[in-house]
Design a protein around this motif. Structure first.
Motif, PDB file in Angstrom:
ATOM      1  N   VAL A 193       7.272   1.358 -10.324  1.00 50.61           N
ATOM      2  CA  VAL A 193       7.575  -0.222 -10.253  1.00 50.61           C
ATOM      3  C   VAL A 193       8.424  -0.189  -8.592  1.00 50.61           C
ATOM      4  O   VAL A 193       8.370  -0.999  -7.986  1.00 50.61           O
ATOM      5  N   LYS A 194       9.476   0.835  -8.800  1.00 49.56           N
ATOM      6  CA  LYS A 194      10.453   0.841  -7.656  1.00 49.56           C
ATOM      7  C   LYS A 194       9.465   1.193  -6.518  1.00 49.56           C
ATOM      8  O   LYS A 194       9.736   0.732  -5.278  1.00 49.56           O
ATOM      9  N   ALA A 195       8.610   2.066  -6.531  1.00 47.35           N
ATOM     10  CA  ALA A 195       8.090   2.607  -5.397  1.00 47.35           C
ATOM     11  C   ALA A 195       6.787   1.732  -4.696  1.00 47.35           C
ATOM     12  O   ALA A 195       6.789   1.311  -3.684  1.00 47.35           O
ATOM     13  N   ILE A 196       6.137   0.739  -5.706  1.00 47.42           N
ATOM     14  CA  ILE A 196       5.542  -0.282  -5.530  1.00 47.42           C
ATOM     15  C   ILE A 196       6.380  -1.341  -4.555  1.00 47.42           C
ATOM     16  O   ILE A 196       5.961  -1.812  -3.577  1.00 47.42           O
ATOM     17  N   ASN A 197       7.534  -1.731  -5.044  1.00 41.00           N
ATOM     18  CA  ASN A 197       8.318  -2.724  -4.293  1.00 41.00           C
ATOM     19  C   ASN A 197       8.899  -2.011  -3.106  1.00 41.00           C
ATOM     20  O   ASN A 197       8.846  -2.888  -1.968  1.00 41.00           O
ATOM     21  N   GLU A 236      -4.174  -1.159  -2.411  1.00 44.31           N
ATOM     22  CA  GLU A 236      -2.983  -0.332  -1.901  1.00 44.31           C
ATOM     23  C   GLU A 236      -1.964   0.165  -3.228  1.00 44.31           C
ATOM     24  O   GLU A 236      -1.778   1.207  -2.971  1.00 44.31           O
ATOM     25  N   VAL A 237      -1.909  -0.583  -4.029  1.00 43.47           N
ATOM     26  CA  VAL A 237      -1.132  -0.342  -5.122  1.00 43.47           C
ATOM     27  C   VAL A 237      -1.800   0.833  -6.032  1.00 43.47           C
ATOM     28  O   VAL A 237      -1.224   1.967  -6.451  1.00 43.47           O
ATOM     29  N   ARG A 238      -3.120   0.664  -6.279  1.00 40.03           N
ATOM     30  CA  ARG A 238      -3.870   1.826  -6.687  1.00 40.03           C
ATOM     31  C   ARG A 238      -3.836   3.052  -6.142  1.00 40.03           C
ATOM     32  O   ARG A 238      -3.749   4.195  -6.724  1.00 40.03           O
ATOM     33  N   LYS A 239      -3.758   3.000  -4.856  1.00 40.56           N
ATOM     34  CA  LYS A 239      -3.843   4.432  -3.951  1.00 40.56           C
ATOM     35  C   LYS A 239      -2.545   4.884  -4.049  1.00 40.56           C
ATOM     36  O   LYS A 239      -2.414   6.103  -4.380  1.00 40.56           O
ATOM     37  N   LEU A 240      -1.224   4.076  -4.098  1.00 41.29           N
ATOM     38  CA  LEU A 240      -0.391   4.698  -4.285  1.00 41.29           C
ATOM     39  C   LEU A 240       0.000   5.131  -5.630  1.00 41.29           C
ATOM     40  O   LEU A 240       0.567   6.355  -5.971  1.00 41.29           O
ATOM     41  N   ILE A 272       5.244 -10.932  -6.336  1.00 42.49           N
ATOM     42  CA  ILE A 272       6.180 -10.926  -7.657  1.00 42.49           C
ATOM     43  C   ILE A 272       5.497  -9.851  -8.221  1.00 42.49           C
ATOM     44  O   ILE A 272       4.328  -9.375  -8.258  1.00 42.49           O
ATOM     45  N   ILE A 273       6.599  -8.816  -8.790  1.00 46.62           N
ATOM     46  CA  ILE A 273       5.949  -7.739  -9.823  1.00 46.62           C
ATOM     47  C   ILE A 273       6.907  -7.682 -10.933  1.00 46.62           C
ATOM     48  O   ILE A 273       7.975  -7.887 -10.908  1.00 46.62           O
ATOM     49  N   ALA A 274       6.179  -7.610 -11.876  1.00 46.01           N
ATOM     50  CA  ALA A 274       6.734  -7.909 -13.415  1.00 46.01           C
ATOM     51  C   ALA A 274       6.291  -6.831 -14.236  1.00 46.01           C
ATOM     52  O   ALA A 274       5.175  -7.165 -14.806  1.00 46.01           O
ATOM     53  N   PRO A 275       6.738  -5.721 -14.505  1.00 44.63           N
ATOM     54  CA  PRO A 275       6.257  -4.839 -15.483  1.00 44.63           C
ATOM     55  C   PRO A 275       6.543  -5.364 -16.907  1.00 44.63           C
ATOM     56  O   PRO A 275       7.610  -6.220 -17.074  1.00 44.63           O
TER      57      PRO A 275
END
Length: 421
Positions: free
Chosen positions: A91-95, A250-254, A103-106
């Motif tokens: 989560v931190k890396a995506i942010n 991009e999120v999937r790649k990361l 918005i990101i909400a785990p």
């Protein structure tokens, strides 16, 4: 303009329509039916779109959900069938590294996806879903608050043992006259203080599950139930000017890089893109609207062809009258204008009746279904733009329908018309 204000011309038009009332009714019915179909079909299509939109609430339409799966391919020394577990550092890396995230909400679910837990309050008990959430989750999946508040950042920071419960949890664990705010409930033997009550938006999909759920702070959830830094799944939304599909890529790649996953392994991360589903639904409704419009227009065209055919019959019956007019000095333009106006007036009268009946039927349908929130058709109505366009089409169609018979009438020589029996 002077022709439109000519009383004699309007008197003649009225006399022609009333004296030939049978042909007028037969002629107007096709136009009446075409307009009625356009209004009913377009209104019902809009109502169906609203009804399904309420029944299958999708939350924020540019949201994406990702969760860990199992690898299908070995990669860099790691075997296949490896479990991928998302965590707080993801989560931190995506942010930090992904642009375009709004918005990101785990989220975590006690017992895993699809699991329920026994919740106790005094002598009352029930089986409900327990989530560990961040405050921003309701921005991705909105809810209506009935009492109290949502989890806030202080709850997350201090790992407070507070809970926000769904309306069905309230109905099961509390009596109708009890105030739940400040009361305790037990989750796996741990006490949580109720700080809010919510009701899900929408009537279908996972709305029932949401109403039977309990939200507690994400950090509290991980600590209280020994989840460590595990994350069940990620919910995030893209910024308004950015496609969620591009952000998801991009999120999937990361995540693939962080968890050492083969770039072509599609099973390692599961996902759901609400924007794609929303676009599919929009395409479906656009297709339905176009089909309804096509059927209505074909019916309207058929009615206008009927007007033209009937006007040809009327012109033939009025051949001697036209000859007299020509002999008395009526110009071809005057004859043409008279017949076209008769066609337009007849078409407009039939169309207006179709509009009135169509709007009334939609209003009646809307009132009949207003008391049933689960009805597939909700608040059927037609946009004013569609009505204006239909009226324009109606006027043009009426003019064209009268033009052919009028031109036919002008081909008749006055002498031949006077001799016609």
């Amino acid at each position: 303009m002077s022709a439109l204000l000519d009383r004699d011309r309007w008197r003649e038009i009225t006399q022609t329509i009333t004296e030939n009332w049978f042909w007028s009714v037969v002629t107007g019915f096709g136009v009446f039916w075409g307009i009625l179909l356009i209004i009913i079909l377009m209104g019902a299509g809009n109502g169906l779109q609203k009804g399904i939109g309420k029944t299958f609430d999708m939350g924020v339409t540019n949201s994406v959900y990702l969760w860990g799966g199992r690898t299908a391919k070995p990669y860099r020394g790691h075997s296949a069938n490896r479990r991928i577990q998302l965590n707080n550092s993801d989560v931190k890396a995506i942010n930090t590294k992904i642009d375009g995230i709004d918005i990101i909400a785990p989220r975590n679910q006690l017992g895993g996806y699809g699991s329920n837990n026994n919740i106790v309050r005094g002598l009352e008990t029930g089986s409900f879903t327990v989530y560990g959430d961040y405050p921003d989750h309701i921005k991705i999946k909105p809810v209506d608050f009935l009492h109290g508040r949502m989890i806030n950042e202080i709850d997350i920071r201090d790992r407070r043992k507070v809970a926000v419960i769904g309306d069905r949890v309230l109905a099961t664990l509390f009596t109708t006259d009890e105030d739940p705010i400040g009361e305790m409930i037990q989750v796996n033997g741990i006490n949580f203080t109720v700080v809010g009550v919510f009701a899900p938006k929408g009537m279908g999909g996972d709305s029932q599950e949401d109403s039977e759920s309990i939200k507690i702070p994400f950090s509290t959830f991980q600590q209280a139930f020994n989840y460590g830094d595990r994350v069940g799944w990620l919910a995030f939304s893209a910024q308004d000017h950015i496609s969620s599909a591009a952000v998801e890529k991009e999120v999937r790649k990361l995540l693939y890089e962080r968890h050492i996953i083969h770039p072509e392994d599609r099973r390692a991360l599961g996902g759901y893109n609400a924007e794609k589903e929303f676009r599919k639904m929009q395409s479906l409704f656009s297709g339905i609207s176009l089909l309804c419009l096509f059927i209505g227009l074909m019916s309207l065209i058929a009615g206008c062809v009927g007007v033209s055919n009937i006007m040809l019959i009327l012109v033939k019956e009025r051949t001697r009258e036209i000859g007299v007019r020509r002999a008395l000095g009526a110009t071809p333009i005057q004859i043409l204008g008279q017949l076209v106006m008769e066609s337009v007036v007849l078409t407009m009268l039939a169309g207006i009746l179709g509009f009135i009946l169509g709007i009334w039927l939609l209003e009646y349908m809307g009132m009949a279904m207003a008391g049933d929130p689960t009805a597939m058709v909700q608040d059927p109505e037609v946009e004013i733009g569609v009505i204006i366009q239909a009226f324009i089409i109606l006027v043009v169609s009426g003019a064209l329908a009268g033009l052919i018979p009028a031109i036919q009438a002008l081909k008749i020589k006055p002498v031949d018309a006077l001799r016609y029996e």
